[in-house]
Design an enzyme around this catalytic site. Structure first.
Site: not given
Length: 254
Positions: A114, A222, A224
């Site tokens: 990001c 994202h 993660e």
């Protein structure tokens, strides 16, 4: 020989915030957990490490760098824009730009998420759209803050993987994926060091990589977030950790 059981040390850049009136560094658990689950050992990096001597002492200890997302935006002057940025984090800009320069020179693996992708774009001579919502050709890429967090991070649009890049090597035969979207800025132009890895259906660049580098990847979404639940996220993070193990093995041979 690469030790597949070795946990490579991953430096993760922190963000600057004020907590109860005191200047603080923060780092969300999801980034640390994603590195741990993929087999790495995350180490938080404070902004003071941008000082050249401290950075020179730190880099030999690391096998890879993770540039996480952030509520902050890059300072506009870094990519040729005028005006102020109310949500700036100058300390993070300074450290991230210094890290990118060093890891590209030393071929240290880097995974940028990001804001991290935007840092990678700017550090290699590219530019950003300051407000995607001001450009009618783009989808709404921002999250809805009124929704529960689980829905904010749910997949929201499709991306198309470009052939011949790093992602297509990691996931042969796969051409499209659904990803989440929680950003207000995006890539406008790329410098010559980067290639496009993926785009959304509105044409916005969603992933980039550095030419002739073992693993220097930036993604706008994202991965993660609950990384173990999504195949694309697992593959990208595990590919990053494998590259970091390879880098450590190469260091040991020198």
């Amino acid at each position: 020989m690469v030790d597949i059981f070795y946990r490579p040390v991953i430096g993760v850049v922190m963000c600057s915030n004020t907590v109860k009136g005191q200047h603080s560094h923060t780092l969300q658990d999801k980034y640390l957990n994603a590195v741990l689950e993929a087999g790495g050992l995350p180490i938080a990096l404070p902004h003071a490490l941008a000082e050249p001597q401290l950075l020179a002492e730190t880099l030999p200890l690391l096998d890879g760098i993770l540039l996480p997302g952030s509520p902050s935006n890059m300072q506009p002057h870094l990519y040729g824009e005028n005006g102020d940025e109310p949500d700036a984090d100058p300390g993070r800009d300074l450290l991230s730009m210094a890290l990118i320069a060093h890891v590209l020179e030393r071929r240290i693996p880097i995974f940028a998420i990001c804001r991290g992708l935007q840092e990678l774009v700017v550090a290699t001579g590219g530019t950003l759209y300051r407000r995607l919502c001001d450009h009618a050709q783009f989808l709404e890429h921002r999250e809805d803050p009124d929704l529960p967090i689980e829905q904010q991070y749910a997949p929201s649009h499709e991306i198309k993987i470009q052939p011949g890049g790093l992602i297509s090597q990691l996931i042969p035969g796969s051409k499209t994926f659904w990803v989440n979207s929680l950003h207000g800025q995006g890539t406008k132009t790329l410098g010559p060091m980067l290639r496009v890895e993926a785009c959304s259906q509105d044409g916005l660049v969603e992933a980039v990589s550095v030419h002739d580098h073992p693993y220097a990847l930036g993604v706008q979404w994202h991965p993660e977030w609950k990384s173990s639940e999504y195949a694309l996220s697992r593959i990208l993070l595990e590919g990053f950790i494998t590259a970091c193990q390879n880098y450590n093995a190469e260091k040991q041979r020198l």
